[in-house]
Design a protein around this motif. Structure first.
Motif, mmCIF file in Angstrom:
data_model
loop_
_atom_site.group_PDB
_atom_site.id
_atom_site.type_symbol
_atom_site.label_atom_id
_atom_site.label_comp_id
_atom_site.label_asym_id
_atom_site.label_seq_id
_atom_site.Cartn_x
_atom_site.Cartn_y
_atom_site.Cartn_z
ATOM 1 N N VAL A 1 -2.373 0.403 7.255
ATOM 2 C CA VAL A 1 -1.393 0.196 6.143
ATOM 3 C C VAL A 1 -1.136 1.548 5.192
ATOM 4 O O VAL A 1 -0.100 1.819 4.751
ATOM 5 C CB VAL A 1 -2.036 -0.214 4.715
ATOM 6 C CG1 VAL A 1 -2.875 -1.824 4.843
ATOM 7 C CG2 VAL A 1 -3.337 0.474 4.454
ATOM 8 N N THR A 2 -1.501 3.041 6.519
ATOM 9 C CA THR A 2 -1.416 4.182 5.883
ATOM 10 C C THR A 2 -0.448 4.004 6.648
ATOM 11 O O THR A 2 -0.429 5.453 6.780
ATOM 12 C CB THR A 2 -2.135 5.036 5.805
ATOM 13 O OG1 THR A 2 -3.575 5.145 6.928
ATOM 14 C CG2 THR A 2 -3.190 4.490 4.610
ATOM 15 N N LYS A 3 -0.090 3.220 7.986
ATOM 16 C CA LYS A 3 0.745 4.415 9.309
ATOM 17 C C LYS A 3 2.344 5.050 8.965
ATOM 18 O O LYS A 3 2.921 3.514 8.028
ATOM 19 C CB LYS A 3 0.918 3.372 10.015
ATOM 20 C CG LYS A 3 1.689 4.497 11.779
ATOM 21 C CD LYS A 3 1.346 2.570 12.968
ATOM 22 C CE LYS A 3 0.184 2.851 13.149
ATOM 23 N NZ LYS A 3 0.067 1.550 14.343
ATOM 24 N N THR A 4 2.911 5.692 8.753
ATOM 25 C CA THR A 4 4.285 6.225 8.433
ATOM 26 C C THR A 4 4.898 6.537 9.161
ATOM 27 O O THR A 4 4.521 6.469 10.367
ATOM 28 C CB THR A 4 3.829 7.761 7.514
ATOM 29 O OG1 THR A 4 3.419 8.381 8.339
ATOM 30 C CG2 THR A 4 2.735 7.386 6.124
ATOM 31 N N GLY B 1 0.435 7.420 -6.587
ATOM 32 C CA GLY B 1 0.099 8.547 -6.929
ATOM 33 C C GLY B 1 -1.820 7.710 -6.458
ATOM 34 O O GLY B 1 -2.595 8.759 -6.206
ATOM 35 N N VAL B 2 -2.018 6.933 -5.798
ATOM 36 C CA VAL B 2 -3.182 6.305 -5.573
ATOM 37 C C VAL B 2 -3.376 7.314 -3.990
ATOM 38 O O VAL B 2 -2.477 7.014 -3.806
ATOM 39 C CB VAL B 2 -3.668 4.714 -5.294
ATOM 40 C CG1 VAL B 2 -4.605 3.990 -4.853
ATOM 41 C CG2 VAL B 2 -2.718 4.387 -6.123
ATOM 42 N N ILE C 1 -7.519 4.407 -1.827
ATOM 43 C CA ILE C 1 -6.394 3.061 -0.274
ATOM 44 C C ILE C 1 -8.246 2.487 0.052
ATOM 45 O O ILE C 1 -8.198 1.363 0.826
ATOM 46 C CB ILE C 1 -5.712 3.230 -0.009
ATOM 47 C CG1 ILE C 1 -4.391 3.201 -0.542
ATOM 48 C CG2 ILE C 1 -5.259 2.257 1.268
ATOM 49 C CD1 ILE C 1 -3.321 3.724 -0.402
ATOM 50 N N ARG C 2 -8.835 3.466 1.110
ATOM 51 C CA ARG C 2 -9.818 3.288 2.028
ATOM 52 C C ARG C 2 -10.878 2.934 1.676
ATOM 53 O O ARG C 2 -11.476 1.103 1.431
ATOM 54 C CB ARG C 2 -10.641 4.332 2.503
ATOM 55 C CG ARG C 2 -11.611 3.807 3.919
ATOM 56 C CD ARG C 2 -11.625 5.150 4.532
ATOM 57 N NE ARG C 2 -12.663 4.203 5.838
ATOM 58 C CZ ARG C 2 -12.147 4.464 6.439
ATOM 59 N NH1 ARG C 2 -10.506 4.904 6.881
ATOM 60 N NH2 ARG C 2 -13.014 4.680 7.750
ATOM 61 N N TYR D 1 0.914 -0.931 -0.349
ATOM 62 C CA TYR D 1 -0.077 0.058 0.068
ATOM 63 C C TYR D 1 1.102 1.695 -0.523
ATOM 64 O O TYR D 1 0.174 2.230 -0.216
ATOM 65 C CB TYR D 1 -0.778 -0.116 1.442
ATOM 66 C CG TYR D 1 -2.278 -0.713 0.873
ATOM 67 C CD1 TYR D 1 -2.980 -0.402 0.349
ATOM 68 C CD2 TYR D 1 -2.180 -2.204 1.613
ATOM 69 C CE1 TYR D 1 -4.870 -1.093 -0.152
ATOM 70 C CE2 TYR D 1 -3.181 -2.661 0.933
ATOM 71 C CZ TYR D 1 -4.169 -2.703 0.718
ATOM 72 O OH TYR D 1 -5.739 -3.297 0.359
ATOM 73 N N GLU D 2 2.022 1.013 0.521
ATOM 74 C CA GLU D 2 3.054 2.267 0.744
ATOM 75 C C GLU D 2 3.079 2.362 -0.452
ATOM 76 O O GLU D 2 3.698 3.868 -1.086
ATOM 77 C CB GLU D 2 4.156 2.182 1.719
ATOM 78 C CG GLU D 2 3.846 2.138 3.322
ATOM 79 C CD GLU D 2 5.170 1.955 4.265
ATOM 80 O OE1 GLU D 2 5.604 1.156 3.109
ATOM 81 O OE2 GLU D 2 4.685 2.066 5.220
ATOM 82 N N ILE D 3 3.694 1.343 -1.574
ATOM 83 C CA ILE D 3 4.370 1.544 -3.269
ATOM 84 C C ILE D 3 2.606 2.083 -3.612
ATOM 85 O O ILE D 3 3.135 3.077 -4.593
ATOM 86 C CB ILE D 3 4.627 0.908 -3.802
ATOM 87 C CG1 ILE D 3 5.995 -0.484 -3.474
ATOM 88 C CG2 ILE D 3 4.742 0.557 -5.202
ATOM 89 C CD1 ILE D 3 5.883 -1.741 -3.529
#
Length: 643
Positions: free
Chosen positions: A639-642, A565-566, A571-572, A558-560
């Motif tokens: 999956v969106t946690k950086t 550009g997504v 993503i959600r 998901y990071e990729i």
């Protein structure tokens, strides 16, 4: 720093990941503690005449709960261990021995178990009075519940859950020795091959479920296939075909349909559908066993709770059918009849609606001509005259009048069943009168009775002339019928009347049957409802754990996607669509299985289960939807946690 302190620190820092597992364990412990507390509760033992039966029911439910909770904790533990493979691999690279890693995981699980046990017992103790009050209310009792804490329940709960915690902790400890170092770092790449399936296996899943449904919906009393296979073997075949068909449905048919959907290039390549479809295709087969277990558990839970609630929901209407009068008895002693009349007319809590005394006859009959599979060749009927029937029917507000002539008769069967009862109309039976027989032919069937079933059983109405002739040779019995207001709250009056009634009076009352039905069905719905909540909580948690494990594996992907550009909204949306599939499949399958099972039960019992079952399904679906949103939110955050 000791391993124990490291384990404690790990739990504290990652408590958000453990929270649902921890909450589910607490909920399970609370319910188990409440069940065991109810077994020893003094209020129940003092109030209910069937407290030994209640004790045995809750003991049995507690055993089922123990088994399920143990499996759930074991299953959840495996998910957490898999999720932490990389962490364990890093420990190994740093030189920590597997024995020490295993001990640390053992301490973590044990600490969680002990904390859940303490919190669960404390909450259970606080809520026990509330649960006892609910049970008393559902069972129709107005007892005052005192706050008590059962020492036996505390000891029982501590022993059971300590054993479960120790077993699962040792399981986590042993699991470490099965991992190789290369596996620990490549765990996320496991199972990423595209699953294979065929149209034949996909079709087989539908055929197997179809066979199970078809057998379940057969009239088991008349079905030739049930008789040929056997009444004990057929249910087993239904269970096996439906479970196997459900597994193949998830592992093959869904995979087949997803592959077919890829051929629709316009839809497949539209936006981010490619991502969602591919994710599901690669993961659905690995989830097949979990989804099958959840679908079967959902069906079992919904069927049990739906059936229990249906009995509770229909209790009053069933008793009204069986007991049209509030109090009914045969009086051979006029003094007893007068005492009862005085009790009822002088009651301050109840007004008299009607009191009728009807002459009846108890007559043996040869019913060979009814050709019934379920009746013997001889029956005892309560015989009443046409005139008295019309009188009572009018008093009871029934818009029904009979005009019988000669040897015509009508049968009143409140327990009539199309599947089990004989075809009365047109059939002739022989009433045994001393040394002769009087043949009567049924011209009418009434699926109700003017008398209480416990007092009169099945009733036969004959012409006035025939009744007068029979009464000359058979001793009459005077049946007293009373209808009062607030009949469902006539406990004391019923007790007072019952104390002076001899056994031969065949005494029956609306309140006694209503209270007994309320007690038994209330107990069933209480037990089924709370066990159902535990099953639902556990199955929802299992999906949650499974998806979070996959979320950690998918984080880099998901990071990729985000880098190319997504956006996060897209993503959600992908995650939400995936979760609809994962949560929706077992829920729909479970509801379908439940609908078939309850339809078969409804046909067998000949009662409508639509309203109570729809309520149960609605509540179940709402809780499942809550789990859906919780899982989508947790997956998205993971999956969106950086870093």
């Amino acid at each position: 720093m000791t391993l124990f302190s490291i384990a404690r620190k790990t739990i504290r820092q990652n408590f958000s990941n453990y929270f649902l597992y921890f909450a589910s364990m607490i909920f399970s412990i609370v319910i188990y503690f409440v069940f065991v507390s109810l077994k020893y509760d003094q209020t129940i033992q003092a109030t209910s005449d069937t407290s030994p039966k209640i004790n045995s029911v809750f003991s049995g439910a507690a055993v089922v709960l123990i088994i399920f909770v143990a499996v759930f904790i074991w299953y959840s533990n495996s998910f957490f261990t898999r999720k932490r493979k990389k962490e364990v691999g890093l420990y190994s690279l740093l030189g920590v021995r597997k024995k020490q890693i295993g001990r640390m995981l053992f301490y973590e699980n044990f600490i969680m178990g002990v904390l859940a046990l303490i919190v669960g017992i404390l909450l259970g103790s606080v809520l026990s009075k509330f649960f006892v009050t609910i049970l008393m209310k559902i069972m129709g009792y107005n007892a005052i519940v005192n706050f008590t804490i059962s020492l036996e329940a505390i000891i029982n709960t501590i022993i059971v859950f300590t054993i479960i915690t120790l077993i699962t902790s040792f399981h986590g400890y042993r699991l470490i020795y099965r991992f190789k170092l290369i596996e620990l770092f490549q765990a996320d790449k496991e199972g990423e091959q595209e699953p294979k399936t065929s149209f034949i296996i996909a079709l087989l899943s539908v055929v197997l479920i179809g066979i199970g449904y078809w057998l379940a919906l057969q009239n088991m009393l008349d079905s030739a296939i049930w008789r040929k296979i056997g009444f004990l073997v057929t249910p087993l075949i239904i269970i096996i075909t439906v479970i196997l068909g459900t597994y193949l449905l998830f592992s093959s048919l869904t995979v087949y349909l997803l592959k077919v959907s890829r051929k629709n290039k316009k839809k497949y390549w539209n936006g981010i559908n490619l991502i969602g479809t591919s994710q599901l295709l690669f993961r659905i087969k690995g989830n097949a066993r979990t989804l099958t277990i959840i679908a079967v558990l959902s069906a079992t839970t919904l069927t049990a709770v739906g059936a229990a609630y249906s009995l509770y929901y229909n209790n009053r209407s069933n008793v009204e059918t069986a007991d049209p009068s509030s109090i009914s008895f045969i009086a051979e002693d006029n003094n007893i009849a007068e005492q009862v009349n005085a009790m009822i007319t002088n009651s301050k809590d109840h007004d008299l609606i009607y009191h009728e005394t009807i002459s009846t006859l108890q007559v043996d009959a040869d019913v060979t001509n009814l050709n019934s599979k379920f009746y013997s060749d001889e029956m005892i009927y309560t015989v009443v005259s046409n005139r008295d029937f019309n009188t009572i029917a009018k008093v009871q507000g029934r818009n029904d009048v009979l005009s019988l002539q000669a040897n015509e008769a009508a049968v009143l069967d409140a327990m009539y069943s199309e599947q089990m009862s004989p075809e009365y109309v047109g059939s002739t039976i022989s009433l045994k009168v001393n040394d002769r027989q009087e043949n009567v032919t049924f011209s009418n069937l009434k699926k109700y009775s003017i008398f209480n079933y416990r007092t009169a059983g099945t009733t036969v109405v004959v012409s006035d002339k025939l009744f007068a002739g029979l009464a000359k040779e058979i001793k009459r019995e005077d049946m007293h019928l009373y209808k009062i207001t607030n009949e469902d709250d006539a406990e004391q009056l019923t007790k007072d009347v019952r104390t002076i009634m001899p056994d031969e009076a065949r005494f029956s009352s609306f309140y006694a049957d209503y209270a007994a039905g309320l007690e038994s069905s209330g107990l069933m719905i209480f037990m089924g409802g709370f066990l159902g909540l535990v099953f639902l909580t556990a199955t929802g948690s299992i999906i949650y754990f499974k998806q979070l494990t996959e979320a950690n594996s998918d984080k880099e992907r998901y990071e990729i996607l985000h880098k190319i550009g997504v956006n996060k909204k897209e993503i959600r949306l992908v995650i939400a669509k995936q979760m609809v599939f994962i949560f929706g499949l077992p829920l729909i399958a479970g509801i379908a299985h439940c609908a078939v099972a309850l339809t078969a039960l409804s046909r067998l019992l000949q009662i409508s289960l639509v309203v109570p079952v729809m309520i149960c399904m609605g509540v179940y679906t709402c809780i499942y939807i809550a789990y859906y949103f919780l899982t989508v939110n947790a997956y998205y955050k993971t999956v969106t946690k950086t870093k």
